[in-house]
Design a protein around this motif. Structure first.
Motif, PDB file in Angstrom:
ATOM      1  N   THR A   1      -4.481 -11.778   7.987  1.00  0.00           N
ATOM      2  CA  THR A   1      -4.438 -10.424   8.533  1.00  0.00           C
ATOM      3  C   THR A   1      -3.162  -9.706   8.118  1.00  0.00           C
ATOM      4  O   THR A   1      -3.182  -8.520   7.751  1.00  0.00           O
TER       5      THR A   1
ATOM      6  N   PHE B   1      -9.851  -9.598   2.750  1.00  0.00           N
ATOM      7  CA  PHE B   1     -10.746  -9.453   3.904  1.00  0.00           C
ATOM      8  C   PHE B   1     -12.089 -10.117   3.626  1.00  0.00           C
ATOM      9  O   PHE B   1     -12.629 -10.849   4.475  1.00  0.00           O
TER      10      PHE B   1
ATOM     11  N   ARG C   1     -12.722 -13.490  11.276  1.00  0.00           N
ATOM     12  CA  ARG C   1     -11.950 -12.252  11.394  1.00  0.00           C
ATOM     13  C   ARG C   1     -11.805 -11.878  12.856  1.00  0.00           C
ATOM     14  O   ARG C   1     -12.760 -11.994  13.629  1.00  0.00           O
TER      15      ARG C   1
ATOM     16  N   THR D   1      -7.850  -8.032  12.433  1.00  0.00           N
ATOM     17  CA  THR D   1      -8.183  -8.050  11.006  1.00  0.00           C
ATOM     18  C   THR D   1      -8.969  -6.804  10.626  1.00  0.00           C
ATOM     19  O   THR D   1      -8.654  -6.130   9.636  1.00  0.00           O
TER      20      THR D   1
END
Length: 464
Positions: free
Chosen positions: A142, A161, A167, A171
């Protein structure tokens, strides 16, 4: 004794001698630990923010236990440049084994850095994180996304990502915020922010929060899409209890409606927000400025003062812009001169620019010229360009020629004959000559541009 020392550590020492005395007491009483030493390092950085805190480095170098914890504290507290140098020094020439916090703080330093080498150094840290398996850590990945977005490489952030298996809301927020904060390709990146937000809504494991909404509202503001703004507002009302109680969401809504052309709705939202900070007031003032409501903006500034909220530099930029748009010359000059005497902060280049624009557009070209000349320090070319635009507006060829030559001379001094020098000042001077139908002078300026290899950048418009 331990209670006394711990209470002392909670308060910041005022001198280096006091810091050393506390350190000595910790050693003598046997209360020295990684947490107390880390607190000493933090205090030392507080004392010497603009200097290299050598004593903090000595604390690390003379300890044999918990060195990683102290190193992480050093990297976290140091200036961005020093943090990167510390990381590079200890990753190659030390027995200390880094952990996820080390990489998080190093990426954070590269994100904060204004150095031209920050992107290259961050990429090297990223490579190390991949090599040692730290990219599997959620917080490290992140922070990497945050680093790339801050350095203008949203494509790399998107790649990190997409490679993540897990996530968090942080994030998603990092990517959406990154898209909405890019300075280039505003339309495309703002659209991508909304697409990412839509994908987040479809995710079963994380849900948007207040920070997500603020970033999405920023993207909507840049697109100027009122329909999308209504949809986001509706989502906020349905999912967030009493959004008017959240000052940041309220401020985002005010900014969004103002930039989408609905100043009346922005005013209603402003009235609904329970607690307003300087950002909320500034957003409303800026909205009024955009819509040419100079008198209303000034009235809001006075109301802001009555509520004991001190305006900031952006507030005054918006106020002066509002005065410029509505021709309130005397009121704008009065507020400009009150900035330092009544509100306590010196004017910045943006405020000088607003005053030049204010005088110039009102036709007071000589006053604007004298105002620029009287500004202390080196004159910013932006101010002269603003005046040149006003000269063309009022068809004052004599003043325009004088200002145009000043700009060309300034660029020559800055660029030192570089062929990559900007062409806009030559074009401005050429347009002044064209206004007076002095075609020989136009040809002379254009010829000089050809000799220097200056090219005119093509303009473009985007309609949403």
């Amino acid at each position: 004794m331990s209670t006394i020392l711990l209470s002392i550590l909670r308060h910041k020492p005022k001198t280096l001698n006091q810091l050393k005395q506390i350190h000595a007491l910790l050693i003598l009483t046997g209360l020295k630990s990684s947490s107390t030493l880390a607190k000493l390092i933090e205090h030392h950085f507080h004392l010497f923010r603009r200097q290299i805190p050598s004593y903090a480095h000595l604390i690390l170098n003379h300890e044999t236990h918990n060195q990683l914890f102290l190193l992480n504290t050093l990297i976290k507290c140091s200036s961005p440049r020093d943090s990167v140098l510390l990381f590079a020094k200890y990753i190659s020439g030390s027995s200390i084994v880094f952990d996820d916090h080390t990489f998080i703080f190093a990426f954070g330093a590269c994100a904060r850095s204004s150095s031209l080498s920050a992107l290259h150094e961050g990429k090297q840290i990223h490579a190390r994180a991949i090599k040692h398996g730290f990219m599997l850590n959620l917080l490290v990945s992140t922070t990497t996304i945050h680093f790339y977005t801050r350095n203008g490489h949203i494509c790399y952030a998107r790649k990190v990502f997409d490679e993540m298996l897990v996530r968090s809301d942080a994030t998603w927020n990092a990517l959406i915020s990154g898209y909405s904060s890019q300075k280039v390709n505003l339309i495309e990146n703002s659209f991508n922010a909304l697409v990412t937000f839509k994908n987040m809504l479809a995710n079963d494991y994380v849900k948007p929060n207040g920070k997500t909404v603020v970033c999405v509202l920023s993207a909507v503001s840049q697109l100027g899409s009122l329909g999308t703004g209504f949809s986001v507002h509706g989502y906020v009302v349905k999912t967030i209890n009493s959004p008017e109680k959240d000052v940041y969401i309220g401020t985002g809504l005010i900014d969004m409606y103002s930039k989408c052309g609905c100043i009346s709705i922005a005013s209603k939202v402003f009235g609904m927000v329970k607690e307003k900070n300087v950002l909320t007031w500034t957003a409303m003032v800026t909205g009024l400025a955009y819509h040419g409501k100079g008198k209303e903006a000034i009235e809001l500034l006075l109301a802001m003062k009555k509520c004991h909220v001190l305006p900031n530099a952006v507030t005054f930029t918006s106020i002066l812009t509002a005065c410029c748009h509505t021709g309130l010359v005397e009121e704008g000059l009065h507020l400009f001169h009150k900035m330092e005497t009544e509100f306590g902060f010196a004017p910045e280049i943006e405020h000088y620019g607003c005053v030049v624009d204010l005088l110039g557009k009102a036709g007071h070209l000589r006053e604007a010229y004298d105002f620029i000349v009287a500004i202390p320090g080196e004159t910013n070319p932006v101010l002269w360009r603003s005046l040149l635009g006003s000269c063309r507006l009022h068809e004052d060829v004599v003043m325009g020629e004088e200002v145009g030559k000043i700009l060309v001379q300034l660029e020559a001094e800055v660029c030192h004959g570089d062929e990559k020098a900007p062409s806009k000042d030559y074009v401005g001077l050429s347009n002044v000559y064209a206004l007076a139908k002095r075609w020989e002078d136009v040809g002379s300026v254009r010829g000089e541009m050809r000799i220097k290899g200056l090219k005119i950048k093509s303009g473009h418009s985007v309609v949403h």
